[in-house]
Design an enzyme around this catalytic site. Structure first.
Site, PDB file in Angstrom:
ATOM      1  N   ARG A 121     -13.450  13.776   8.241  1.00  0.00           N
ATOM      2  CA  ARG A 121     -12.110  14.376   8.373  1.00  0.00           C
ATOM      3  C   ARG A 121     -11.816  15.293   7.195  1.00  0.00           C
ATOM      4  O   ARG A 121     -11.179  16.336   7.336  1.00  0.00           O
ATOM      5  CB  ARG A 121     -11.043  13.274   8.455  1.00  0.00           C
ATOM      6  CG  ARG A 121     -11.008  12.582   9.808  1.00  0.00           C
ATOM      7  CD  ARG A 121     -10.167  11.330   9.753  1.00  0.00           C
ATOM      8  NE  ARG A 121      -8.821  11.605   9.320  1.00  0.00           N
ATOM      9  CZ  ARG A 121      -8.079  10.759   8.597  1.00  0.00           C
ATOM     10  NH1 ARG A 121      -8.547   9.576   8.244  1.00  0.00           N
ATOM     11  NH2 ARG A 121      -6.863  11.082   8.243  1.00  0.00           N
ATOM     12  N   SER A 127      -6.769   4.739   9.560  1.00  0.00           N
ATOM     13  CA  SER A 127      -7.651   4.689   8.393  1.00  0.00           C
ATOM     14  C   SER A 127      -7.093   3.706   7.352  1.00  0.00           C
ATOM     15  O   SER A 127      -7.801   2.810   6.862  1.00  0.00           O
ATOM     16  CB  SER A 127      -7.764   6.106   7.810  1.00  0.00           C
ATOM     17  OG  SER A 127      -8.295   6.082   6.522  1.00  0.00           O
ATOM     18  N   LYS A 183      -8.237  -0.727   6.599  1.00  0.00           N
ATOM     19  CA  LYS A 183      -8.624  -1.313   5.307  1.00  0.00           C
ATOM     20  C   LYS A 183      -7.670  -2.436   4.913  1.00  0.00           C
ATOM     21  O   LYS A 183      -8.076  -3.438   4.333  1.00  0.00           O
ATOM     22  CB  LYS A 183      -8.663  -0.213   4.236  1.00  0.00           C
ATOM     23  CG  LYS A 183      -9.877   0.700   4.422  1.00  0.00           C
ATOM     24  CD  LYS A 183      -9.872   1.907   3.517  1.00  0.00           C
ATOM     25  CE  LYS A 183      -8.911   2.944   3.963  1.00  0.00           C
ATOM     26  NZ  LYS A 183      -9.151   4.317   3.617  1.00  0.00           N
ATOM     27  N   ASP A 198     -14.501   3.655   8.854  1.00  0.00           N
ATOM     28  CA  ASP A 198     -13.495   4.523   8.220  1.00  0.00           C
ATOM     29  C   ASP A 198     -14.135   5.388   7.135  1.00  0.00           C
ATOM     30  O   ASP A 198     -13.797   6.561   6.990  1.00  0.00           O
ATOM     31  CB  ASP A 198     -12.348   3.700   7.626  1.00  0.00           C
ATOM     32  CG  ASP A 198     -11.385   4.603   6.864  1.00  0.00           C
ATOM     33  OD1 ASP A 198     -10.793   5.474   7.512  1.00  0.00           O
ATOM     34  OD2 ASP A 198     -11.285   4.477   5.635  1.00  0.00           O
ATOM     35  N   HIS A 239       0.840  -1.193   0.000  1.00  0.00           N
ATOM     36  CA  HIS A 239       0.000   0.000   0.000  1.00  0.00           C
ATOM     37  C   HIS A 239       0.873   1.239   0.000  1.00  0.00           C
ATOM     38  O   HIS A 239       1.849   1.325   0.743  1.00  0.00           O
ATOM     39  CB  HIS A 239      -0.901   0.018   1.239  1.00  0.00           C
ATOM     40  CG  HIS A 239      -1.841   1.179   1.235  1.00  0.00           C
ATOM     41  ND1 HIS A 239      -3.041   1.159   0.572  1.00  0.00           N
ATOM     42  CD2 HIS A 239      -1.727   2.410   1.766  1.00  0.00           C
ATOM     43  CE1 HIS A 239      -3.635   2.325   0.705  1.00  0.00           C
ATOM     44  NE2 HIS A 239      -2.857   3.108   1.428  1.00  0.00           N
TER      45      HIS A 239
HETATM   46  N1  URA Z   1      -5.742   7.359   2.735  1.00  0.00           N
HETATM   47  C1  URA Z   1      -6.642   6.810   3.567  1.00  0.00           C
HETATM   48  O1  URA Z   1      -7.223   5.775   3.261  1.00  0.00           O
HETATM   49  N2  URA Z   1      -6.866   7.400   4.754  1.00  0.00           N
HETATM   50  C2  URA Z   1      -6.245   8.526   5.140  1.00  0.00           C
HETATM   51  O2  URA Z   1      -6.503   9.018   6.229  1.00  0.00           O
HETATM   52  C3  URA Z   1      -5.320   9.107   4.262  1.00  0.00           C
HETATM   53  C4  URA Z   1      -5.075   8.488   3.056  1.00  0.00           C
END
Ligand code: URA
Length: 434
Positions: free
Chosen positions: A168, A183, A187, A161, A82
């Site tokens: 946010r 966050s 995932k 999230d 990621h």
């Molecule tokens: N990507 C995400 O999935 N979450 C964040 O807070 C910032 C970038």
């Protein structure tokens, strides 16, 4: 327990318990919870922080707030990577085929671009016929058959999230290490891989602007992954300039095919082999040096390119694209940007370059915008390069001629020139292991 009690505790700088953070994740996933309470809590978390234990607990609670991907039907080590987001970042298109060619199973959910950053799903969808939505059993089946499959986030993954991220975005609480780390990692944990390699971007095109903040972010994410029983490591990498020479969607797929065909560019190839090598070493394929050899060999032998073609075919696309990238969409209009002085290109405000690309139609301002797969930018000069008056610095591509002037102005505004050469800056600043 109530959300107001939890808001008060965090407002007063107290640490939240695992049970309270679980309550927060369930409240965030519940549409009946008012936005104003969640926003107040996010601001308290943003201002007063979360320690590592709280960040791990929040992440686990968010990961379990919805569906968890079931990869139990996939044989072998499941590996994921990621990136925290950047400009010109097409590494998944190269790293996933390398890892699969070396025997790992890459069952990956990727995102779409938003704002100045691109998204792997948009890039893949520029390949004619390519499907980024597959039912869970077809996803597992594709990975078992070809070793890799990359789809968009599906099902009800991490609804907590989804809600918190949207809040946010409009409450100026994005750039917080515990909130970004939880966050992203929620995932990743819900995605089900055994091995997670993180590419934490650092510089003018990234959330983290300095190596110190990127290191803190990398340590936080690695701690979360390790605490959740995943083999996790992070590379901290340079995003003070775009990665590779192409930015957009089809144009980045074309560049990725170039790397898979042994035709560089060098920065992109170096980063991709390093990321793939880290995935392999975490998966137990050998030490770092041996795994780097395996990754480079998968590129040189053509095995990774074969995997790329197999992935396209497994997901309904035209696999001939791997051998004939000219089949990818091409923009109707283009313009060149040339240097108006002699000297050196001393800085690129990378975020603005990403924004220029979005203005060409390659990205979205809101998540419902439709993108133009053929739009994009090709760079001929990057930070540190000498330039002479009249040299072509970049070409901009768009499907609508009217989009070119604003994008050109934004692009030019992003460049700084000087008289003297710069010291070489590393591409990979550091590695954070568990
Ligand atoms: N990507 C995400 O999935 N979450 C964040 O807070 C910032 C970038």
């Amino acid at each position: 327990m109530t959300l107001t009690e939890i808001i008060r505790k965090k407002r007063d700088r107290e640490a939240l318990t695992a049970a309270e953070l679980d309550y927060v994740a369930r409240a965030a996933a519940d549409p009946k919870t008012p936005d104003y309470q969640l926003s107040a809590l996010l601001m308290a978390m943003y201002l007063n922080g979360l320690d590592t234990r709280e960040t791990v607990d929040l992440t686990l609670a968010m990961a379990h707030s919805g569906d968890m991907a079931d990869l139990s039907g996939i044989r072998g080590v499941k590996a994921d990577k990621h990136s925290t987001g950047g400009v010109g970042d097409k590494t998944t298109l190269i790293v996933a085929p390398i890892a699969a060619a070396c025997g790992l199973k890459v069952a990956k959910m990727s995102g779409r671009g938003l704002g100045h950053t691109g998204g792997t799903v948009d890039k893949l969808e520029s390949i004619p016929g390519f499907q980024t939505t597959l039912p869970p059993d077809a996803f597992v089946d594709a990975v078992n058959r070809t070793g890799l499959c990359v789809i968009g986030q599906s099902g009800d993954l991490c609804p907590a999230d989804k809600r918190l991220y949207a809040l946010r975005d409009v409450t100026e609480t994005i750039d917080s290490i515990p909130l970004i780390a939880s966050s992203i990692m929620s995932k990743k944990l819900a995605g089900g891989a055994d091995v997670i390699v993180l590419d934490v971007k650092c510089g003018s095109g990234a959330f983290m602007k300095t190596p110190e903040s990127a290191r803190a972010m990398a340590k936080c994410m690695v701690a979360i992954g390790s605490n959740a029983g995943k083999k996790t490591a992070a590379l901290i990498t340079n995003m003070d300039r775009p990665l590779g020479n192409c930015i957009g969607n089809a144009i980045e797929v074309r560049e990725a095919i170039g790397v898979l065909s042994g035709k560089g560019p060098a920065d992109l190839e170096t980063l991709c082999t390093a990321l793939a090598a880290k995935m392999l070493s975490l998966a137990g394929a050998g030490d770092d040096a041996h795994c780097l050899f395996l990754a480079k060999d998968a590129l040189q032998s053509g095995a990774a390119k074969e995997k790329f073609a197999a992935m396209i075919s497994g997901q309904g696309g035209d696999p001939d694209v791997a051998a004939h990238p000219e089949k990818l969409p091409v923009a109707r209009y283009q313009t060149q940007i040339t240097a108006d002085r002699d000297g050196f290109l001393t800085a690129m405000e990378t975020r603005q370059i990403g924004e220029a690309c979005a203005l060409l139609g390659a990205g979205r301002q809101t998540k419902d915008d439709v993108i133009d797969p053929a739009a994009g930018i090709r760079l001929y000069k990057k930070t540190g390069d000498p330039v002479r008056r009249g040299d072509v610095l970049a070409e901009l591509f768009a499907g609508d001629e009217a989009l070119l002037p604003a994008a050109k102005a934004r692009f030019c505004d992003a460049l700084t020139f000087g008289e003297t050469a710069l010291n070489e800056v590393p591409l990979i600043f550091d590695t954070v292991n568990a």
